[in-house]
Design a protein around this motif. Structure first.
Motif, short mmCIF file in Angstrom:
data_model
loop_
_atom_site.label_atom_id
_atom_site.label_comp_id
_atom_site.label_asym_id
_atom_site.label_seq_id
_atom_site.Cartn_x
_atom_site.Cartn_y
_atom_site.Cartn_z
N ASN A 183 0.69 -1.24 0.04
CA ASN A 183 0.10 -0.08 -0.03
C ASN A 183 0.91 1.13 0.05
O ASN A 183 0.48 2.23 -0.66
CB ASN A 183 -0.88 0.01 1.11
N LYS A 184 1.95 1.22 0.85
CA LYS A 184 2.98 2.40 0.76
C LYS A 184 3.47 2.61 -0.65
O LYS A 184 3.83 3.96 -0.80
CB LYS A 184 3.90 2.09 2.07
N GLU A 185 3.76 1.72 -1.23
CA GLU A 185 4.60 1.62 -2.50
C GLU A 185 3.71 2.25 -3.44
O GLU A 185 4.07 3.15 -4.32
CB GLU A 185 5.08 0.40 -2.90
N MET A 186 2.21 1.80 -3.51
CA MET A 186 1.34 2.41 -4.31
C MET A 186 1.35 3.92 -4.17
O MET A 186 0.68 4.84 -4.94
CB MET A 186 0.07 1.51 -4.35
N GLU A 187 1.24 4.38 -2.82
CA GLU A 187 0.96 5.63 -2.34
C GLU A 187 2.14 6.44 -2.91
O GLU A 187 1.81 7.59 -3.40
CB GLU A 187 0.93 5.88 -0.88
N ASN A 188 3.56 5.93 -2.94
CA ASN A 188 4.40 6.62 -3.71
C ASN A 188 4.41 6.99 -5.13
O ASN A 188 4.82 7.73 -5.64
CB ASN A 188 5.69 5.79 -3.35
N TYR A 189 3.64 6.07 -5.89
CA TYR A 189 3.37 6.26 -7.19
C TYR A 189 2.10 7.08 -7.39
O TYR A 189 1.55 7.11 -8.47
CB TYR A 189 3.19 4.95 -7.81
N GLY A 190 1.32 7.57 -6.33
CA GLY A 190 0.38 8.73 -6.40
C GLY A 190 -0.86 8.04 -6.26
O GLY A 190 -1.76 8.81 -6.81
N PHE A 191 -1.23 6.91 -5.81
CA PHE A 191 -2.48 6.27 -5.58
C PHE A 191 -3.02 6.34 -4.32
O PHE A 191 -2.31 6.19 -3.06
CB PHE A 191 -2.51 4.84 -6.04
N SER A 192 -4.14 6.60 -4.30
CA SER A 192 -4.84 6.82 -3.19
C SER A 192 -5.67 5.33 -2.78
O SER A 192 -6.07 4.65 -3.77
CB SER A 192 -6.00 7.99 -2.83
N LEU A 193 -6.07 4.92 -1.64
CA LEU A 193 -6.64 3.77 -1.25
C LEU A 193 -7.87 3.71 -0.62
O LEU A 193 -8.08 4.40 0.47
CB LEU A 193 -5.34 2.97 -0.48
N ASN A 194 -8.43 2.79 -1.13
CA ASN A 194 -10.01 2.49 -0.38
C ASN A 194 -10.12 1.02 -0.20
O ASN A 194 -10.07 0.21 -1.12
CB ASN A 194 -11.22 3.09 -1.25
N ALA A 195 -9.97 0.64 1.14
CA ALA A 195 -9.77 -0.92 1.34
C ALA A 195 -11.18 -1.32 2.06
O ALA A 195 -11.49 -0.63 2.97
CB ALA A 195 -8.75 -1.46 2.28
N PHE A 196 -11.82 -2.48 1.60
CA PHE A 196 -12.90 -2.73 2.32
C PHE A 196 -13.39 -4.23 2.23
O PHE A 196 -13.02 -4.79 1.27
CB PHE A 196 -14.04 -2.01 1.72
N LYS A 197 -14.13 -4.78 3.04
CA LYS A 197 -14.58 -6.06 3.23
C LYS A 197 -15.58 -6.26 2.08
O LYS A 197 -16.74 -5.56 2.08
CB LYS A 197 -15.16 -6.61 4.56
N PRO A 198 -15.57 -7.16 1.05
CA PRO A 198 -16.48 -7.56 0.22
C PRO A 198 -17.85 -8.04 0.87
O PRO A 198 -17.83 -8.74 1.78
CB PRO A 198 -15.76 -8.64 -0.82
N GLU A 199 -19.01 -7.77 0.04
CA GLU A 199 -20.32 -8.20 0.79
C GLU A 199 -20.89 -9.27 -0.21
O GLU A 199 -20.48 -9.64 -1.07
CB GLU A 199 -21.24 -7.15 0.75
N ASP A 200 -22.01 -10.03 0.44
CA ASP A 200 -22.62 -11.21 -0.37
C ASP A 200 -21.61 -12.15 -0.90
O ASP A 200 -21.49 -12.08 -2.30
CB ASP A 200 -23.49 -10.44 -1.43
N LEU A 201 -20.94 -12.67 0.10
CA LEU A 201 -20.06 -13.86 -0.33
C LEU A 201 -20.40 -15.25 -0.16
O LEU A 201 -19.81 -16.02 0.16
CB LEU A 201 -18.81 -13.73 0.46
N ASP A 202 -21.93 -15.35 -0.52
CA ASP A 202 -22.42 -16.68 -0.09
C ASP A 202 -21.78 -17.65 -1.37
O ASP A 202 -22.08 -19.01 -1.02
CB ASP A 202 -24.07 -16.50 -0.73
N PHE A 203 -21.30 -17.26 -2.31
CA PHE A 203 -20.69 -18.33 -3.47
C PHE A 203 -19.47 -18.93 -2.74
O PHE A 203 -19.00 -20.12 -3.42
CB PHE A 203 -20.39 -17.63 -4.71
N LEU A 204 -18.81 -18.40 -1.44
CA LEU A 204 -17.63 -19.23 -1.13
C LEU A 204 -18.12 -20.25 -0.21
O LEU A 204 -19.13 -20.19 0.54
CB LEU A 204 -17.10 -18.13 -0.62
N ASP A 205 -17.42 -21.47 0.04
CA ASP A 205 -17.63 -22.26 1.00
C ASP A 205 -17.01 -22.10 2.43
O ASP A 205 -17.81 -22.67 3.39
CB ASP A 205 -16.93 -23.55 0.50
N GLU A 206 -16.18 -21.08 2.63
CA GLU A 206 -15.66 -20.89 3.86
C GLU A 206 -15.77 -19.19 3.87
O GLU A 206 -15.77 -18.51 2.88
CB GLU A 206 -14.28 -21.28 4.23
#
Length: 218
Positions: A183-206
């Motif tokens: 994330n810090k490397e990407m910030e150095n390249y001028g990117f801003s970050l939005n991280a989040f937990k995905p929703e509606d993951l019923d398609f996964l077994d775990e």
């Protein structure tokens, strides 16, 4: 390929079905001409490209509803290329890349299984940073790519080299220890970050312990 067992399955994405051939499991191996060995891919690592991992499903389900219209898209470290396959089905401008020598063959087979147009593929080495065959992209995607410490610098440099000045990068990654440094490397390249937990993951077994990391440079 000799002595390899396959698994065929259909993965649903809303009203779309994606048919895929994968390795039966991560115990499969075939490198009769030592092509993978010469690339530094050991027998233990060899099968990892050829199965569908949870992060790949998370990314594919997320990206199918993303606004990719008029965007040139690159999938990095595609493996089986699930996201590339659904984007191709939806007529997106998608190019796939991977280091594994068999990734392109599997992608071609799976594209044919879905009766879709061929997906452009380039085998790349992140150590070489920029590939003239690829050029620049508006949207770059990938899943579960930070499983080695040196991937932090290699991947961020590769992404930056192929990102347009205005670009979005979407990565689905499990809870690995190298994410913060990346994330810090990407910030150095001028990117801003939005991280989040995905929703509606019923398609996964775990339960999924990872997040979606969306980097934006405007």
């Amino acid at each position: 390929m000799k002595n390899i067992r396959f698994k065929y399955q259909t993965i649903e994405f809303g009203e779309e079905d994606i048919h895929i051939r994968t390795l039966k499991d991560t115990q499969q191996f075939s490198d009769t001409n030592n092509i993978a060995k010469d690339l530094g891919i050991s027998s233990a690592v060899w099968p990892l490209f050829g199965v569908v991992w949870p992060s790949a499903e998370v990314l594919a389900n997320y990206i199918q509803d993303y606004d990719f219209k008029n965007k040139r898209i690159l999938e990095v470290g595609c493996g089986i290329g699930l996201s590339s396959l659904i984007l191709n089905k939806l007529n997106a401008d998608i190019t796939a890349t991977d280091y594994h020598p068999e990734a392109e063959n599997f992608l071609d087979v799976n594209t044919e299984l879905n009766n879709d147009d061929e997906i452009p593929f380039v085998r790349v080495d992140w150590n070489k940073t920029y590939s003239e065959k690829l050029g620049k992209f508006d949207l770059i995607i990938g899943s579960d790519l930070l499983y080695e410490r040196d991937h932090v610098e290699l991947l961020s440099s590769f992404i930056n080299a192929h990102a347009n000045e205005k670009c979005t990068v979407i990565l689905a990654n499990p809870n690995r220890g190298h994410q913060g440094k990346f994330n810090k490397e990407m910030e150095n390249y001028g990117f801003s970050l939005n991280a989040f937990k995905p929703e509606d993951l019923d398609f996964l077994d775990e339960p999924y312990k990872g997040k979606i990391f969306e980097f934006v440079r405007t």
